[in-house]
Design a protein around this motif. Structure first.
Motif, PDB file in Angstrom:
ATOM      1  N   PRO A  81      17.502 -35.546  -9.923  1.00  0.00           N
ATOM      2  CA  PRO A  81      17.292 -34.639  -8.973  1.00  0.00           C
ATOM      3  C   PRO A  81      16.766 -35.369  -7.771  1.00  0.00           C
ATOM      4  CG  PRO A  81      15.279 -34.639 -10.580  1.00  0.00           C
ATOM      5  CD  PRO A  81      16.566 -35.358 -11.263  1.00  0.00           C
ATOM      6  N   THR A  82      17.267 -34.579  -6.586  1.00  0.00           N
ATOM      7  CA  THR A  82      16.782 -35.091  -5.222  1.00  0.00           C
ATOM      8  C   THR A  82      15.314 -35.065  -5.217  1.00  0.00           C
ATOM      9  OG1 THR A  82      18.943 -34.395  -4.522  1.00  0.00           O
ATOM     10  CG2 THR A  82      17.365 -34.811  -3.073  1.00  0.00           C
ATOM     11  N   THR A  83      14.764 -36.046  -4.529  1.00  0.00           N
ATOM     12  CA  THR A  83      13.286 -35.927  -4.522  1.00  0.00           C
ATOM     13  C   THR A  83      12.858 -35.458  -3.098  1.00  0.00           C
ATOM     14  OG1 THR A  83      13.438 -38.220  -3.196  1.00  0.00           O
ATOM     15  CG2 THR A  83      12.838 -38.248  -5.408  1.00  0.00           C
ATOM     16  N   ILE A  84      11.907 -34.835  -3.054  1.00  0.00           N
ATOM     17  CA  ILE A  84      11.215 -34.036  -1.893  1.00  0.00           C
ATOM     18  C   ILE A  84      11.201 -34.997  -0.660  1.00  0.00           C
ATOM     19  CG2 ILE A  84       9.458 -32.749  -1.005  1.00  0.00           C
ATOM     20  CD1 ILE A  84       8.595 -32.033  -3.801  1.00  0.00           C
ATOM     21  N   PRO A  85      11.886 -34.537   0.564  1.00  0.00           N
ATOM     22  CA  PRO A  85      11.690 -35.576   1.621  1.00  0.00           C
ATOM     23  C   PRO A  85      10.379 -35.160   2.354  1.00  0.00           C
ATOM     24  CG  PRO A  85      13.065 -33.507   1.953  1.00  0.00           C
ATOM     25  CD  PRO A  85      12.706 -33.400   0.543  1.00  0.00           C
ATOM     26  N   ASP A  86      10.202 -36.173   3.186  1.00  0.00           N
ATOM     27  CA  ASP A  86       8.814 -36.301   3.952  1.00  0.00           C
ATOM     28  C   ASP A  86       9.227 -34.995   5.000  1.00  0.00           C
ATOM     29  OD1 ASP A  86       7.254 -38.173   2.640  1.00  0.00           O
ATOM     30  OD2 ASP A  86       8.157 -39.308   3.882  1.00  0.00           O
ATOM     31  N   SER A  87       8.341 -34.095   5.073  1.00  0.00           N
ATOM     32  CA  SER A  87       8.691 -33.087   6.172  1.00  0.00           C
ATOM     33  C   SER A  87       8.573 -33.428   7.646  1.00  0.00           C
ATOM     34  CB  SER A  87       7.501 -31.744   5.976  1.00  0.00           C
ATOM     35  OG  SER A  87       6.358 -32.486   6.258  1.00  0.00           O
ATOM     36  N   ASP A  88       7.829 -34.228   7.746  1.00  0.00           N
ATOM     37  CA  ASP A  88       7.911 -34.952   9.063  1.00  0.00           C
ATOM     38  C   ASP A  88       8.957 -35.334   9.729  1.00  0.00           C
ATOM     39  OD1 ASP A  88       4.661 -36.200   8.436  1.00  0.00           O
ATOM     40  OD2 ASP A  88       5.189 -34.503   9.184  1.00  0.00           O
ATOM     41  N   THR A  89      10.079 -35.769   8.866  1.00  0.00           N
ATOM     42  CA  THR A  89      11.368 -36.291   9.307  1.00  0.00           C
ATOM     43  C   THR A  89      12.514 -35.573   9.247  1.00  0.00           C
ATOM     44  OG1 THR A  89      11.570 -37.088   7.117  1.00  0.00           O
ATOM     45  CG2 THR A  89      10.634 -38.684   8.660  1.00  0.00           C
ATOM     46  N   GLN A 138       2.672 -34.427  -3.241  1.00  0.00           N
ATOM     47  CA  GLN A 138       4.185 -34.493  -3.373  1.00  0.00           C
ATOM     48  C   GLN A 138       4.649 -35.660  -4.360  1.00  0.00           C
ATOM     49  OE1 GLN A 138       5.634 -35.368   0.562  1.00  0.00           O
ATOM     50  NE2 GLN A 138       7.469 -36.626  -0.259  1.00  0.00           N
ATOM     51  N   LYS A 139       3.823 -36.689  -4.525  1.00  0.00           N
ATOM     52  CA  LYS A 139       4.493 -37.747  -5.519  1.00  0.00           C
ATOM     53  C   LYS A 139       4.203 -37.016  -7.060  1.00  0.00           C
ATOM     54  CE  LYS A 139       3.524 -42.109  -2.993  1.00  0.00           C
ATOM     55  NZ  LYS A 139       2.597 -43.383  -2.946  1.00  0.00           N
ATOM     56  N   LYS A 140       3.312 -36.407  -7.098  1.00  0.00           N
ATOM     57  CA  LYS A 140       2.910 -35.883  -8.646  1.00  0.00           C
ATOM     58  C   LYS A 140       4.393 -34.933  -9.013  1.00  0.00           C
ATOM     59  CE  LYS A 140      -2.155 -36.286  -8.957  1.00  0.00           C
ATOM     60  NZ  LYS A 140      -3.167 -35.639  -9.159  1.00  0.00           N
ATOM     61  N   LEU A 141       4.273 -33.995  -7.759  1.00  0.00           N
ATOM     62  CA  LEU A 141       5.362 -32.995  -7.803  1.00  0.00           C
ATOM     63  C   LEU A 141       6.944 -33.414  -7.932  1.00  0.00           C
ATOM     64  CD1 LEU A 141       5.541 -29.711  -7.782  1.00  0.00           C
ATOM     65  CD2 LEU A 141       6.200 -29.777  -5.597  1.00  0.00           C
ATOM     66  N   ASN A 142       7.141 -34.557  -7.192  1.00  0.00           N
ATOM     67  CA  ASN A 142       8.364 -35.267  -7.742  1.00  0.00           C
ATOM     68  C   ASN A 142       8.612 -35.749  -8.873  1.00  0.00           C
ATOM     69  OD1 ASN A 142      10.194 -35.250  -5.402  1.00  0.00           O
ATOM     70  ND2 ASN A 142       8.782 -36.474  -4.091  1.00  0.00           N
ATOM     71  N   SER A 143       7.526 -36.343  -9.401  1.00  0.00           N
ATOM     72  CA  SER A 143       7.466 -37.173 -10.753  1.00  0.00           C
ATOM     73  C   SER A 143       7.843 -35.941 -11.931  1.00  0.00           C
ATOM     74  CB  SER A 143       6.113 -37.854 -11.100  1.00  0.00           C
ATOM     75  OG  SER A 143       6.141 -38.345 -12.322  1.00  0.00           O
ATOM     76  N   TRP A 144       6.974 -34.959 -11.704  1.00  0.00           N
ATOM     77  CA  TRP A 144       6.998 -33.939 -12.782  1.00  0.00           C
ATOM     78  C   TRP A 144       8.444 -33.208 -12.781  1.00  0.00           C
ATOM     79  CZ3 TRP A 144       6.537 -28.282 -11.988  1.00  0.00           C
ATOM     80  CH2 TRP A 144       6.675 -27.552 -13.350  1.00  0.00           C
ATOM     81  N   LEU A 145       8.802 -32.943 -11.634  1.00  0.00           N
ATOM     82  CA  LEU A 145      10.270 -32.186 -11.554  1.00  0.00           C
ATOM     83  C   LEU A 145      11.408 -33.030 -11.877  1.00  0.00           C
ATOM     84  CD1 LEU A 145       9.821 -30.240  -8.160  1.00  0.00           C
ATOM     85  CD2 LEU A 145       9.991 -29.312 -10.287  1.00  0.00           C
ATOM     86  N   GLY A 146      11.214 -34.299 -11.507  1.00  0.00           N
ATOM     87  CA  GLY A 146      12.345 -34.877 -12.198  1.00  0.00           C
ATOM     88  C   GLY A 146      12.275 -35.387 -13.745  1.00  0.00           C
ATOM     89  N   GLU A 147      11.241 -35.526 -14.117  1.00  0.00           N
ATOM     90  CA  GLU A 147      11.184 -35.794 -15.847  1.00  0.00           C
ATOM     91  C   GLU A 147      11.528 -34.165 -16.262  1.00  0.00           C
ATOM     92  OE1 GLU A 147      10.349 -37.112 -19.491  1.00  0.00           O
ATOM     93  OE2 GLU A 147      10.547 -38.166 -17.487  1.00  0.00           O
TER      94      GLU A 147
END
Length: 461
Positions: free
Chosen positions: A4-12, A380-389
């Motif tokens: 899965p694609t990781t969540i991008p930084d919203s600022d960019t 953000q990092k926790k969510l990326n890790s959980w969704l990825g797994e």
């Protein structure tokens, strides 16, 4: 397998989505997809729509045929679109994007036997497609007269319903209002978050099927306040104040020969007390119940009981209560269907508070939906890790995933959707003064609601 694609930084990320909206039109054979397509092509909506038509021979036109100078239709003539998403579909979409100024939106019609998942995955797999196109919604046509013949035996038919953002319930004039209500309840049990539109001859308001913003949960909640109410294994819960000793459940014959019941200790008899324990109770309620016959009793605990209701009138079951206080009774079906009453010491007790779960839903044994909602912000990092797994290990059973999440430190809402093991998401409009509340919806098979709830909750900042 694609990660899965990781969540991008919203600022960019850009705040405005300029990608071309794509609508996927699916539905089982004979549901009326081509009728709806022709209606869209001839309606006065002021939009230029490029159509990718997969029903070979139904329209029979050349690739570059322009209808009414407004729409372009491209024909995929080598079979099911499921088998060509890596080839013809991407090729045609690439060709379309080189003529971006000639259309406002794209509509893809699949065959009646197509699984819509590979079509949706096209907009996540190819990086160029992600930057230029966005999957606006999956519209599933359902033949109200004949779909019941296919739901029990066709996995494609089930998945078309499960993947839908909008279900167009067509040919409503061919069934009775009672049959229509029953069918809609069954569809809701398979996909609790899709918007259902009833119609005849595929005549619908175009706003219902084009530019629907399939994962705009705010709009969905406005239209149906119970839109995100999760599926529970029970239909009713009531809070009672009992004295120590035995209480009696008096249950009559009903639509089923048995009913599962569970008792749970509460701090008080308020509706809030029921709401606090309902998620935990659901985990145990889904286990295999212990069968008890009329005249037998049960106690509090983490194992539900199945009361047997053989024909023959009123049955009585004893509930042993270890101490005086507030208790909840959770029942598989609504008590009114079985003329159920609760007695203690010769008196009929009324529930101090009660809640009806899934009032419009019937459960499908294979395909269900789970909706989760939390206040607060997520890491953000926790969510990326959980969704990825989650998607890497259970993606096969997750047909669709969509949601809106508040990311800590981000001024914008994060809107995303996933298809099986694939995930795509982008920052959306700013939160502004709106309270930050995150919603997450899963549709698929073998969904463990408690595990999803706990995993999502653990990602809170």
């Amino acid at each position: 397998m694609t990660a899965p694609t990781t969540i991008p930084d919203s600022d960019t990320a850009a705040t405005t989505d300029h990608r071309v909206p794509v609508t996927v039109l699916t539905g089982f054979l004979g549901s009326g997809k081509t009728t709806l397509l022709n209606y869209i092509l001839t309606a006065q909506h002021g939009k230029k729509i490029a159509v990718i038509e997969n029903e070979f021979g139904e329209i029979g036109i050349d690739n570059d045929l322009v209808i009414n100078a407004d729409e372009e239709i491209f024909e995929m003539n080598n079979g099911c679109i499921c088998c060509t998403v890596r080839g013809d579909l991407i090729r045609i979409l690439g060709s379309l994007m080189r003529r971006r100024d000639r259309f406002d939106a794209i509509l893809i019609e699949t065959t009646g036997l197509a699984d819509p998942a590979p079509v949706a995955q096209t907009f996540f797999v190819d990086e160029e497609m992600q930057t230029k196109l966005r999957l606006d919604g999956i519209v599933t046509m359902v033949d109200a007269k004949h779909v019941v013949l296919h739901l029990d035996e066709s996995s494609e038919c089930k998945e078309q319903v499960a993947f839908a953002d909008v279900i167009v319930l067509n040919k409503c004039d061919l069934v009775t209002p009672e049959e229509l209500d029953q069918l809609e309840r069954r569809l809701r049990g398979m996909n609790a978050v899709a918007r259902i539109v009833r119609t005849t001859n595929a005549q619908v308001e175009l706003e219902a099927v084009l530019n629907v913003g399939g994962f705009d949960l705010d709009r969905a909640l406005q239209q149906r306040p119970t839109f995100l109410e999760p599926e529970y294994p029970f239909e009713w819960a009531g809070a009672f104040h009992f004295d120590e000793g035995n209480a009696t459940l008096v249950i009559n014959d009903g639509p089923d020969p048995e009913m599962t019941v569970m008792a749970w200790k509460l701090p008080n008899t308020t509706a809030d007390a029921i709401a606090e324990v309902q998620d935990r109770v659901a985990v145990f309620f889904s286990a295999d119940p212990q069968e008890i016959a009329p005249g037998q009793g049960f106690t509090l605990g983490t194992t539900p009981v199945s009361v047997q209701l053989d024909r023959g009138g009123e049955k009585r079951f004893l509930l042993n209560l270890p101490e005086r206080g507030a208790y909840a009774l959770f029942t598989q079906h609504h008590p009114d269907e079985f003329s159920m009453r609760v007695e203690q010491q010769g008196h009929v007790l009324a529930a101090a508070s009660e809640h009806v779960f899934n009032p419009e839903h019937e459960h499908d044994e294979e395909v269900t939906s789970v909706g989760l909602e939390f206040a607060g912000e997520f890491d953000q990092k926790k969510l990326n890790s959980w969704l990825g797994e989650l998607l890497m290990t259970q993606g096969t059973d997750i047909f669709r995933m969509k949601g809106i999440v508040a990311i800590k430190g981000a001024a914008q809402r994060f809107v995303f959707q996933g298809v099986h093991m694939l995930f795509d998401g982008r920052p959306d409009r700013p939160w502004g003064e709106t309270p930050r509340s995150s919603q997450l919806v899963f549709i698929g098979r073998n969904l463990d609601r408690q595990a999803l709830h706990d995993g999502f909750h653990a990602c809170l900042a």
